[in-house]
Design a protein around this motif. Structure first.
Motif, PDB file in Angstrom:
ATOM      1  N   GLY A   1       1.038  -0.671   0.282  1.00  0.00           N
ATOM      2  CA  GLY A   1       0.012   0.538   0.147  1.00  0.00           C
ATOM      3  C   GLY A   1       1.350   1.204   0.050  1.00  0.00           C
ATOM      4  N   GLY A   2       0.602   1.720   1.001  1.00  0.00           N
ATOM      5  CA  GLY A   2       2.406   3.053   0.889  1.00  0.00           C
ATOM      6  C   GLY A   2       2.995   2.433   1.003  1.00  0.00           C
ATOM      7  N   GLY A   3       4.100   1.645   1.664  1.00  0.00           N
ATOM      8  CA  GLY A   3       5.278   1.184   1.244  1.00  0.00           C
ATOM      9  C   GLY A   3       5.892   1.088   2.863  1.00  0.00           C
ATOM     10  N   GLN A   4       5.236   2.043   4.110  1.00  0.00           N
ATOM     11  CA  GLN A   4       5.849   2.182   4.764  1.00  0.00           C
ATOM     12  C   GLN A   4       6.599   1.696   6.370  1.00  0.00           C
ATOM     13  OE1 GLN A   4       4.142   6.694   6.721  1.00  0.00           O
ATOM     14  NE2 GLN A   4       2.547   4.915   6.030  1.00  0.00           N
TER      15      GLN A   4
ATOM     16  N   SER B   1     -10.232  -0.388   0.772  1.00  0.00           N
ATOM     17  CA  SER B   1      -8.487  -0.768   1.587  1.00  0.00           C
ATOM     18  C   SER B   1      -7.399   0.024   1.495  1.00  0.00           C
ATOM     19  CB  SER B   1      -8.115  -2.289   1.655  1.00  0.00           C
ATOM     20  OG  SER B   1      -7.649  -3.004   0.729  1.00  0.00           O
TER      21      SER B   1
ATOM     22  N   MET C   1      -5.303   7.281   5.677  1.00  0.00           N
ATOM     23  CA  MET C   1      -5.593   6.802   6.593  1.00  0.00           C
ATOM     24  C   MET C   1      -6.336   8.641   7.357  1.00  0.00           C
ATOM     25  SD  MET C   1      -2.722   4.728   9.185  1.00  0.00           S
ATOM     26  CE  MET C   1      -2.299   4.968   8.602  1.00  0.00           C
TER      27      MET C   1
ATOM     28  N   GLU D   1      -4.545  10.183  14.950  1.00  0.00           N
ATOM     29  CA  GLU D   1      -3.314   9.669  16.046  1.00  0.00           C
ATOM     30  C   GLU D   1      -2.995   8.603  15.784  1.00  0.00           C
ATOM     31  OE1 GLU D   1      -3.817  10.238  20.587  1.00  0.00           O
ATOM     32  OE2 GLU D   1      -6.027  10.351  20.667  1.00  0.00           O
TER      33      GLU D   1
ATOM     34  N   GLY E   1       0.807   8.682  14.465  1.00  0.00           N
ATOM     35  CA  GLY E   1       2.127   8.444  13.786  1.00  0.00           C
ATOM     36  C   GLY E   1       1.813  10.492  13.164  1.00  0.00           C
TER      37      GLY E   1
ATOM     38  N   ILE F   1       2.582  10.276   7.330  1.00  0.00           N
ATOM     39  CA  ILE F   1       2.639   9.018   7.601  1.00  0.00           C
ATOM     40  C   ILE F   1       0.567   8.897   6.972  1.00  0.00           C
ATOM     41  CG2 ILE F   1       2.664   7.360   9.371  1.00  0.00           C
ATOM     42  CD1 ILE F   1       4.954   8.428  11.599  1.00  0.00           C
TER      43      ILE F   1
ATOM     44  N   ASN G   1      -2.522  -4.551   8.421  1.00  0.00           N
ATOM     45  CA  ASN G   1      -1.833  -5.531   7.987  1.00  0.00           C
ATOM     46  C   ASN G   1      -0.280  -5.397   8.418  1.00  0.00           C
ATOM     47  OD1 ASN G   1      -3.664  -8.391   6.565  1.00  0.00           O
ATOM     48  ND2 ASN G   1      -4.492  -6.122   5.854  1.00  0.00           N
TER      49      ASN G   1
ATOM     50  N   PRO H   1       0.157  -3.845  15.835  1.00  0.00           N
ATOM     51  CA  PRO H   1       0.636  -2.463  16.400  1.00  0.00           C
ATOM     52  C   PRO H   1      -0.950  -1.814  15.268  1.00  0.00           C
ATOM     53  CG  PRO H   1       1.815  -4.260  14.553  1.00  0.00           C
ATOM     54  CD  PRO H   1       0.581  -4.880  15.253  1.00  0.00           C
ATOM     55  N   SER H   2      -1.377  -2.317  14.855  1.00  0.00           N
ATOM     56  CA  SER H   2      -2.836  -1.152  14.308  1.00  0.00           C
ATOM     57  C   SER H   2      -3.481  -0.966  14.911  1.00  0.00           C
ATOM     58  CB  SER H   2      -3.711  -2.215  13.849  1.00  0.00           C
ATOM     59  OG  SER H   2      -4.332  -1.520  13.052  1.00  0.00           O
TER      60      SER H   2
ATOM     61  N   LEU I   1      -6.008 -10.767  -0.079  1.00  0.00           N
ATOM     62  CA  LEU I   1      -6.354 -10.011   0.487  1.00  0.00           C
ATOM     63  C   LEU I   1      -7.293  -9.089   1.092  1.00  0.00           C
ATOM     64  CD1 LEU I   1      -5.946  -7.616  -3.480  1.00  0.00           C
ATOM     65  CD2 LEU I   1      -3.712  -7.581  -1.343  1.00  0.00           C
TER      66      LEU I   1
ATOM     67  N   ARG J   1       0.840   7.365  25.066  1.00  0.00           N
ATOM     68  CA  ARG J   1       2.054   8.058  24.375  1.00  0.00           C
ATOM     69  C   ARG J   1       3.177   8.746  25.337  1.00  0.00           C
ATOM     70  NH1 ARG J   1      -1.568   8.347  20.306  1.00  0.00           N
ATOM     71  NH2 ARG J   1      -0.851   6.819  18.086  1.00  0.00           N
TER      72      ARG J   1
ATOM     73  N   ASP K   1       5.188   8.404  17.917  1.00  0.00           N
ATOM     74  CA  ASP K   1       5.452   6.519  18.146  1.00  0.00           C
ATOM     75  C   ASP K   1       3.952   6.508  18.541  1.00  0.00           C
ATOM     76  OD1 ASP K   1       6.602   4.485  18.258  1.00  0.00           O
ATOM     77  OD2 ASP K   1       8.376   5.126  19.848  1.00  0.00           O
ATOM     78  N   TRP K   2       4.156   4.816  18.576  1.00  0.00           N
ATOM     79  CA  TRP K   2       3.031   4.247  18.414  1.00  0.00           C
ATOM     80  C   TRP K   2       2.558   4.077  20.287  1.00  0.00           C
ATOM     81  CZ3 TRP K   2       6.003   3.092  14.786  1.00  0.00           C
ATOM     82  CH2 TRP K   2       5.519   2.804  14.061  1.00  0.00           C
TER      83      TRP K   2
HETATM   84  C1  LIG Z   1       7.147   7.146  12.928  1.00  0.00           C
HETATM   85  C2  LIG Z   1       5.932   5.751  12.961  1.00  0.00           C
HETATM   86  C3  LIG Z   1       4.242   6.109  14.337  1.00  0.00           C
HETATM   87  C4  LIG Z   1       3.539   5.224  14.017  1.00  0.00           C
HETATM   88  N1  LIG Z   1       2.315   5.016  14.868  1.00  0.00           N
HETATM   89  C5  LIG Z   1       1.366   4.428  14.983  1.00  0.00           C
HETATM   90  C6  LIG Z   1       0.553   4.539  15.282  1.00  0.00           C
HETATM   91  O1  LIG Z   1       0.073   5.206  16.173  1.00  0.00           O
HETATM   92  N2  LIG Z   1      -0.387   4.004  14.648  1.00  0.00           N
HETATM   93  C7  LIG Z   1      -0.721   2.650  13.774  1.00  0.00           C
HETATM   94  O2  LIG Z   1      -1.742   2.226  14.378  1.00  0.00           O
HETATM   95  N3  LIG Z   1       0.461   2.949  13.378  1.00  0.00           N
HETATM   96  C8  LIG Z   1       1.210   3.870  13.311  1.00  0.00           C
HETATM   97  N4  LIG Z   1       2.455   3.473  11.993  1.00  0.00           N
HETATM   98  C9  LIG Z   1       2.436   2.540  10.954  1.00  0.00           C
HETATM   99  C10 LIG Z   1       1.957   3.327  10.682  1.00  0.00           C
HETATM  100  O3  LIG Z   1       0.981   3.846  10.692  1.00  0.00           O
HETATM  101  C11 LIG Z   1       2.228   2.245   9.495  1.00  0.00           C
HETATM  102  O4  LIG Z   1       3.346   1.905   8.604  1.00  0.00           O
HETATM  103  C12 LIG Z   1       1.111   2.208   8.536  1.00  0.00           C
HETATM  104  O5  LIG Z   1      -0.380   2.231   8.879  1.00  0.00           O
HETATM  105  C13 LIG Z   1       0.937   0.898   7.130  1.00  0.00           C
HETATM  106  O6  LIG Z   1       0.598   1.379   5.445  1.00  0.00           O
HETATM  107  P1  LIG Z   1       0.970   1.381   4.751  1.00  0.00           P
HETATM  108  O7  LIG Z   1      -0.200   1.318   3.964  1.00  0.00           O
HETATM  109  O8  LIG Z   1       2.083   1.939   4.714  1.00  0.00           O
HETATM  110  O9  LIG Z   1       1.498  -0.495   4.457  1.00  0.00           O
HETATM  111  P2  LIG Z   1       2.619  -1.472   3.945  1.00  0.00           P
HETATM  112  O10 LIG Z   1       3.535  -0.551   3.853  1.00  0.00           O
HETATM  113  O11 LIG Z   1       2.168  -0.323   2.578  1.00  0.00           O
HETATM  114  O12 LIG Z   1       2.069  -2.801   3.894  1.00  0.00           O
HETATM  115  C14 LIG Z   1       1.655  -3.227   5.422  1.00  0.00           C
HETATM  116  C15 LIG Z   1       2.060  -4.595   5.962  1.00  0.00           C
HETATM  117  O13 LIG Z   1       0.017  -4.491   4.779  1.00  0.00           O
HETATM  118  C16 LIG Z   1      -0.038  -5.206   3.586  1.00  0.00           C
HETATM  119  N5  LIG Z   1      -0.912  -5.070   2.956  1.00  0.00           N
HETATM  120  C17 LIG Z   1      -0.887  -3.590   2.363  1.00  0.00           C
HETATM  121  N6  LIG Z   1      -1.671  -3.861   2.497  1.00  0.00           N
HETATM  122  C18 LIG Z   1      -2.599  -4.581   2.253  1.00  0.00           C
HETATM  123  C19 LIG Z   1      -3.904  -5.496   1.873  1.00  0.00           C
HETATM  124  N7  LIG Z   1      -4.743  -4.595   1.354  1.00  0.00           N
HETATM  125  N8  LIG Z   1      -4.168  -6.567   1.994  1.00  0.00           N
HETATM  126  C20 LIG Z   1      -3.295  -7.248   2.430  1.00  0.00           C
HETATM  127  N9  LIG Z   1      -2.081  -6.750   3.182  1.00  0.00           N
HETATM  128  C21 LIG Z   1      -2.154  -5.767   2.932  1.00  0.00           C
HETATM  129  C22 LIG Z   1       1.582  -4.754   3.658  1.00  0.00           C
HETATM  130  O14 LIG Z   1       2.132  -6.565   2.345  1.00  0.00           O
HETATM  131  C23 LIG Z   1       2.307  -5.871   4.507  1.00  0.00           C
HETATM  132  O15 LIG Z   1       2.912  -6.592   4.729  1.00  0.00           O
HETATM  133  C24 LIG Z   1       3.436   4.692  12.935  1.00  0.00           C
HETATM  134  C25 LIG Z   1       4.912   4.520  11.436  1.00  0.00           C
HETATM  135  C26 LIG Z   1       5.724   5.088  11.729  1.00  0.00           C
HETATM  136  C27 LIG Z   1       6.947   5.440  11.408  1.00  0.00           C
END
Ligand SMILES: Cc1cc2nc3c(=O)[nH]c(=O)nc-3n(C[C@H](O)[C@H](O)[C@H](O)COP(=O)(O)OP(=O)(O)OC[C@H]3O[C@@H](n4cnc5c(N)ncnc54)[C@H](O)[C@@H]3O)c2cc1C
Length: 327
Positions: free
Chosen positions: A30-33, A70, A74, A96, A98, A102, A113, A159-160, A209, A229, A235-236
């Protein structure tokens, strides 16, 4: 980073067709973070990455509730008027997460996930249960941020932030694979670790998915969502709670109490719900329900403080749901 192939899926059908049945051989992005960070650290090494940002990112009305795609970011969840009106705890959790960057990048599917933040899991030097090893390093190690519920074999916390209100509101997740779709309740999606499934945090198959989150009509529930926090850092949370109250006059008719960052899954407390049912919400009932929520907690060597933090989060979420002042 290990070289990998990239598939830019145009839609959900193409996306599932590009996934593999073999665990972590091919992964959605998704966002890849979260995923890219794990790939850079050699924690996860897929051969193929499948872009799922072209999947549904909209909100549609379904039988009094909402269906959220999906791929929705956010930030859009946090700012969506209908989500905020019908499910304020979901919007509160999203806002709330990040930082603005983010929230602008992260998707609902990625948030639900994302993999655990455990520093042993995230470090390629530690081959823990989650990476096919034969131990969890946290019980004898640095476990300040680990679980206070559940008895292993892994002591991660989920972590979600979105997962917790989704469980509280009794959301259903739509999962899609080449075999078709299936609907799974959020409460059944996240799994407690066992020796057999310890590498995973949910029931998603490798070629499946998560495409939608379906929230049922909320009725007339009142909600509270409280996160704790370190300072006001991005942070989380250390611990947090979503509380839903159905009131009959000034008496609680029914309650949902779900905690986050305390266990490998969003942790529902039926003891706290029972402690609230049939009573008016006062400072005293909130304290008693919060104490009930933490009954049975078994902190590790360095995280007993989380019991008090989680208690405070539950107590304040109850007061917030009832519209009472947090003192
Ligand atoms: C400093 C910091 C603070 C943060 N604080 C919080 C917080 O307070 N609360 C919180 O919840 N998060 C927090 N995060 C995490 C951040 O919210 C997640 O990294 C972000 O939500 C992941 O979303 P993404 O789309 O980038 O995921 P991606 O990196 O793209 O995917 C994450 C995982 O999910 C899988 N995936 C993606 N999409 C799907 C799908 N549709 N179906 C099945 N699997 C899938 C991927 O294969 C991967 O394994 C924080 C991150 C940072 C860096």
């Amino acid at each position: 980073m290990k070289p990998f192939a990239y598939v830019n899926a145009a839609n959900e059908k193409d996306a599932v067709a590009a996934l593999s049945k073999e665990y972590e051989k091919s992964l959605p992005i998704g966002g890849g973070q979260d995923l890219l960070a794990r790939m850079k650290d050699y924690v996860t090494q897929p051969d193929r990455v499948v872009n799922v940002k072209n999947l549904d990112a909209t909100v549609t009305r379904v039988s009094g509730g909402l269906r959220i795609g999906s791929a929705m970011k956010m930030v859009d969840v946090a700012e969506h008027a209908e989500i905020g009106r019908l499910y304020p705890a979901v919007a509160a959790a999203a806002i709330e997460v990040g930082t603005p960057q983010i929230r602008n990048q992260g998707t609902v599917g990625g948030n639900l996930n994302q993999r655990p933040r455990c520093w042993y899991y995230r470090n390629e030097e530690f081959v823990c249960y989650k990476k096919g090893g034969n131990r969890c390093f946290s019980p004898e190690g640095e476990n300040q941020f680990h679980g206070i519920f559940g008895d292993g074999p892994s002591y991660i916390v989920h972590p979600s932030s979105l997962a917790v209100p989704f469980v509280a509101y009794d959301a259903t997740f739509r999962l899609l694979s080449p075999r078709g779709e299936r609907m799974v309740k959020a409460a059944d999606y996240f799994t407690m670790p066992t020796k057999e499934n310890v590498q995973r945090e949910n029931v998603l198959e490798p070629d499946e998915l998560l495409t939608h989150v379906i929230l049922p009509a909320p009725g007339s529930v009142k909600s509270g969502h409280y996160e704790v926090r370190y300072k006001t850092s991005h942070d989380w949370p250390i611990a947090f709670a979503t509380v839903l109250l159905t009131m009959s006059g000034s008496t609680v008719q029914g309650a949902r109490v779900v905690m986050g960052a305390v266990a490998p899954v969003p942790w529902r407390s039926q003891a706290a719900e029972k402690a609230l049912a049939g009573k008016p919400v006062t400072a005293q009932t909130a304290v008693a329900a919060a104490a009930a929520a933490l009954t049975g907690a078994e902190p590790l060597s360095r995280n007993a403080y989380k019991v008090e933090v989680a208690k405070t989060a539950v107590e304040r979420a109850i007061l917030q749901a009832a519209g009472l002042a947090i003192t």
